[in-house]
Enzyme design. Structure first.
Site, mmCIF file in Angstrom:
data_model
loop_
_atom_site.group_PDB
_atom_site.id
_atom_site.type_symbol
_atom_site.label_atom_id
_atom_site.label_comp_id
_atom_site.label_asym_id
_atom_site.label_seq_id
_atom_site.Cartn_x
_atom_site.Cartn_y
_atom_site.Cartn_z
ATOM 1 N N ASN A 143 35.376 64.269 29.388
ATOM 2 C CA ASN A 143 36.391 63.572 29.560
ATOM 3 C C ASN A 143 37.908 64.333 29.697
ATOM 4 O O ASN A 143 38.125 64.688 28.001
ATOM 5 C CB ASN A 143 36.150 62.256 29.428
ATOM 6 C CG ASN A 143 37.838 60.932 30.540
ATOM 7 O OD1 ASN A 143 37.515 60.909 31.229
ATOM 8 N ND2 ASN A 143 38.405 61.226 29.543
ATOM 9 N N GLU A 204 37.120 66.371 34.614
ATOM 10 C CA GLU A 204 38.997 66.878 35.057
ATOM 11 C C GLU A 204 39.332 68.036 35.470
ATOM 12 O O GLU A 204 40.329 68.655 35.468
ATOM 13 C CB GLU A 204 39.876 65.882 33.995
ATOM 14 C CG GLU A 204 39.948 64.601 34.868
ATOM 15 C CD GLU A 204 38.716 63.469 33.737
ATOM 16 O OE1 GLU A 204 38.152 63.717 33.194
ATOM 17 O OE2 GLU A 204 39.738 62.487 34.137
ATOM 18 N N ASP A 250 56.852 52.628 26.349
ATOM 19 C CA ASP A 250 56.488 52.873 27.685
ATOM 20 C C ASP A 250 56.470 52.979 28.789
ATOM 21 O O ASP A 250 57.896 53.109 29.124
ATOM 22 C CB ASP A 250 54.828 51.516 27.217
ATOM 23 C CG ASP A 250 53.841 52.724 27.909
ATOM 24 O OD1 ASP A 250 53.868 54.100 28.287
ATOM 25 O OD2 ASP A 250 52.436 52.239 27.428
HETATM 26 C C1 LIG Z 1 52.656 61.634 29.860
HETATM 27 C C2 LIG Z 1 51.444 59.949 29.939
HETATM 28 C C3 LIG Z 1 51.212 59.253 28.732
HETATM 29 C C4 LIG Z 1 49.663 58.929 28.296
HETATM 30 N N1 LIG Z 1 49.915 58.568 27.196
HETATM 31 C C5 LIG Z 1 48.616 57.565 27.480
HETATM 32 C C6 LIG Z 1 47.618 57.285 26.287
HETATM 33 O O1 LIG Z 1 48.321 56.856 25.240
HETATM 34 N N2 LIG Z 1 46.945 56.217 25.917
HETATM 35 C C7 LIG Z 1 45.860 56.355 26.929
HETATM 36 O O2 LIG Z 1 44.635 55.317 27.273
HETATM 37 N N3 LIG Z 1 46.289 56.881 28.308
HETATM 38 C C8 LIG Z 1 47.542 56.880 28.988
HETATM 39 N N4 LIG Z 1 48.565 57.482 29.489
HETATM 40 C C9 LIG Z 1 47.244 57.675 30.794
HETATM 41 C C10 LIG Z 1 45.707 58.685 31.444
HETATM 42 O O3 LIG Z 1 46.042 59.652 31.291
HETATM 43 C C11 LIG Z 1 45.356 58.184 32.343
HETATM 44 O O4 LIG Z 1 45.088 56.832 32.805
HETATM 45 C C12 LIG Z 1 44.023 59.278 32.486
HETATM 46 O O5 LIG Z 1 43.905 59.005 34.000
HETATM 47 C C13 LIG Z 1 43.000 58.284 31.734
HETATM 48 O O6 LIG Z 1 41.560 58.972 32.164
HETATM 49 P P1 LIG Z 1 39.783 58.685 32.510
HETATM 50 O O7 LIG Z 1 39.907 57.706 33.307
HETATM 51 O O8 LIG Z 1 39.404 59.899 33.172
HETATM 52 O O9 LIG Z 1 39.824 58.389 31.083
HETATM 53 C C14 LIG Z 1 48.888 59.003 29.771
HETATM 54 C C15 LIG Z 1 49.606 59.411 30.949
HETATM 55 C C16 LIG Z 1 50.609 60.451 31.114
HETATM 56 C C17 LIG Z 1 50.939 61.391 32.413
#
Ligand SMILES: Cc1cc2nc3c(=O)[nH]c(=O)nc-3n(C[C@H](O)[C@H](O)[C@H](O)COP(=O)(O)O)c2cc1C
Length: 442
Positions: A143, A204, A250
């Site tokens: 992941n 991913e 955020d």
């Molecule tokens: C710039 C940026 C910062 C992010 N920061 C966080 C974070 O601090 N914690 C988190 O859980 N998701 C964060 N996200 C969102 C995750 O990257 C996003 O939800 C991702 O799709 C999760 O993938 P998954 O569902 O496969 O784990 C961020 C996304 C971006 C674009």
């Protein structure tokens, strides 16, 4: 195109501001990035660190399109195609010369050598914001996701893990400890793929590789694979220790609250010989685009199941997360209402959605307002859904610790109404009377 190749491409066309005066990662750099409206920038000399800092490479749709080498109008379709058809990445051998991200290996870790920015005086600490974390879920495999990291000391960060997402569930299944690799300075393809939430078990990194070749290399101290062309890789593990994380700005440009979050321990740092550090302004255009763009194809796919979807946009005013526009080619009177419900299925954090016809320019907020003004009747075309699952990022939603946040949702069907107040269908000629009359080009 790796992070540095993309930065060079932008530089060669005069699109990167180059700053050679010494700048401070404590408050000064974030202020400068903001002042430059997040246009790509490279800071060469950083107080307290040998790493140059680059920012803003994904702050415009045009830049992201360039980074993926696709026309801007084709971005949505390129992402949808990569989501549908991931391609497993090639591994680079460990026998010959080291992979770029492993040219230098530091086993004596001191995170203070990195130019980690403090963005605002109210922040809980200095934060890595462009770090992409790779873990292995015991059942589902690899992941990759963004996680902000608050630096605690030489070897530790607090990591923000949104509950229920890939990294968080992997950690729970692993019993509270998990190997982790954090990659900084990534290609546009990796950045976009990291922000996607494909179906469980879909890799991913294979999506990134479908967008642009993304060779991987094995980490040196953990059993994980990372993009070989990253600038910096932090290898370590999440521990059972929990600490206060935040406050931090955020996506919605409001301060996120302090929460108890796990500590990450870094045991090895690998990097390129002349590595660049990537910074990303929290709450800025780049943060919004990277969050929102990967959700547009998922909305597009869902809406296409119920009607003919032409385009989708998550608008920056809605933090590129809470507000969406769906453009359809209408074939029957109820297509607009069907599109509203499908859009909410395609992106569960979506709060307000506007549906328009294909003659409206969805990139022009004045045209969108015009469509509402001339085609929409609130007592006929408004759909309101109470008490729905919500984004944790909306300060106006109902938040209860340990529970999924709740919100009301609204959809506006601003397509040409095919039915008259009597219920009878309008003729093609009657529908044409809703179209904007345009002057001929001189
Ligand atoms: C710039 C940026 C910062 C992010 N920061 C966080 C974070 O601090 N914690 C988190 O859980 N998701 C964060 N996200 C969102 C995750 O990257 C996003 O939800 C991702 O799709 C999760 O993938 P998954 O569902 O496969 O784990 C961020 C996304 C971006 C674009």
């Amino acid at each position: 195109m790796s992070f540095r190749e993309f930065l060079e491409t932008l530089s060669s066309t005069g699109q990167v501001t180059s700053i050679s005066e010494k700048v401070d990662p404590h408050l000064e750099i974030a202020g400068l990035i903001d002042q430059l409206e997040e246009q790509p920038v490279l800071f060469h000399r950083i107080r307290g660190s040998g790493y140059p800092v680059a920012a803003g490479i994904c702050s415009r749709r045009e830049l992201i399109a360039l980074g993926l080498d696709v026309p801007k109008e084709q971005l949505l379709f390129a992402l949808a195609e990569a989501l549908r058809n991931p391609v497993p990445p090639q591994m680079v051998g460990t026998g010959g010369s080291p992979a770029p991200c492993q040219e230098v290996v530091e086993k004596q870790v001191d995170l203070h050598t990195l130019p980690v920015l403090t963005h605002l005086p109210s922040d809980g600490g200095p934060y890595v914001t462009a770090g992409v974390a790779i873990v292995k879920d015991p059942e589902l495999g690899r992941n990759m996701a963004f996680h902000r990291l608050m630096r605690l000391d030489e070897r530790h960060f607090a990591v923000r893990l949104v509950e229920g997402r890939g990294t968080h569930t992997a950690l729970q299944k692993a019993g509270g400890e998990l190997e982790i690799a954090i990659c900084i300075g990534n290609s546009v393809a990796v950045l976009l793929a990291a922000a996607m939430s494909p179906a469980p078990g879909v890799d991913e990194l294979s999506i990134a590789n479908a967008l642009a070749p993304t060779p991987l290399v094995k980490c040196l101290t953990v059993s994980l694979e990372v993009p070989a062309e990253a600038e910096i890789v932090l290898e370590g593990r999440t521990t059972r220790q929990m600490v206060d994380e935040g406050p931090f700005l955020d996506l919605t440009e409001t301060m996120d609250i302090v929460r108890r979050q796990p500590v990450v321990e870094v045991n090895c740092v690998t990097h390129r010989r002349d590595a660049l550090y990537q910074a990303l302004l929290p709450g800025g255009l780049e943060h919004k685009l990277l969050m929102g763009l990967p959700r547009e194809p998922t909305i597009y796919e869902e809406v296409n199941k119920v009607c003919d979807c032409v385009n989708v946009l998550l608008t920056p005013g809605g933090a590129s997360w809470l507000h969406g526009v769906v453009q359809i080619r209408k074939h029957s009177p109820d297509d607009g209402q069907c599109a509203i419900e499908a859009a909410f299925r395609g992106h569960t954090s979506l709060k307000h959605v506007l549906v328009v016809d294909e003659d409206v320019n969805i990139y022009d907020p004045a045209e969108l307002e015009w469509a509402i003004a001339t085609r929409f009747q609130a007592d006929r075309d408004l759909a309101v859904f109470s008490d729905q699952p919500s984004s944790s990022l909306d300060p106006s939603a109902r938040h209860v610790p340990g529970e999924k946040s709740r919100t009301a949702k609204m959809g506006l069907d601003a397509t040409i109404p095919w039915r008259k107040p009597s219920g009878a269908l309008r003729t093609e000629q009657e529908r044409a009377a809703f179209r904007k009359v345009r002057y001929q080009a001189a």
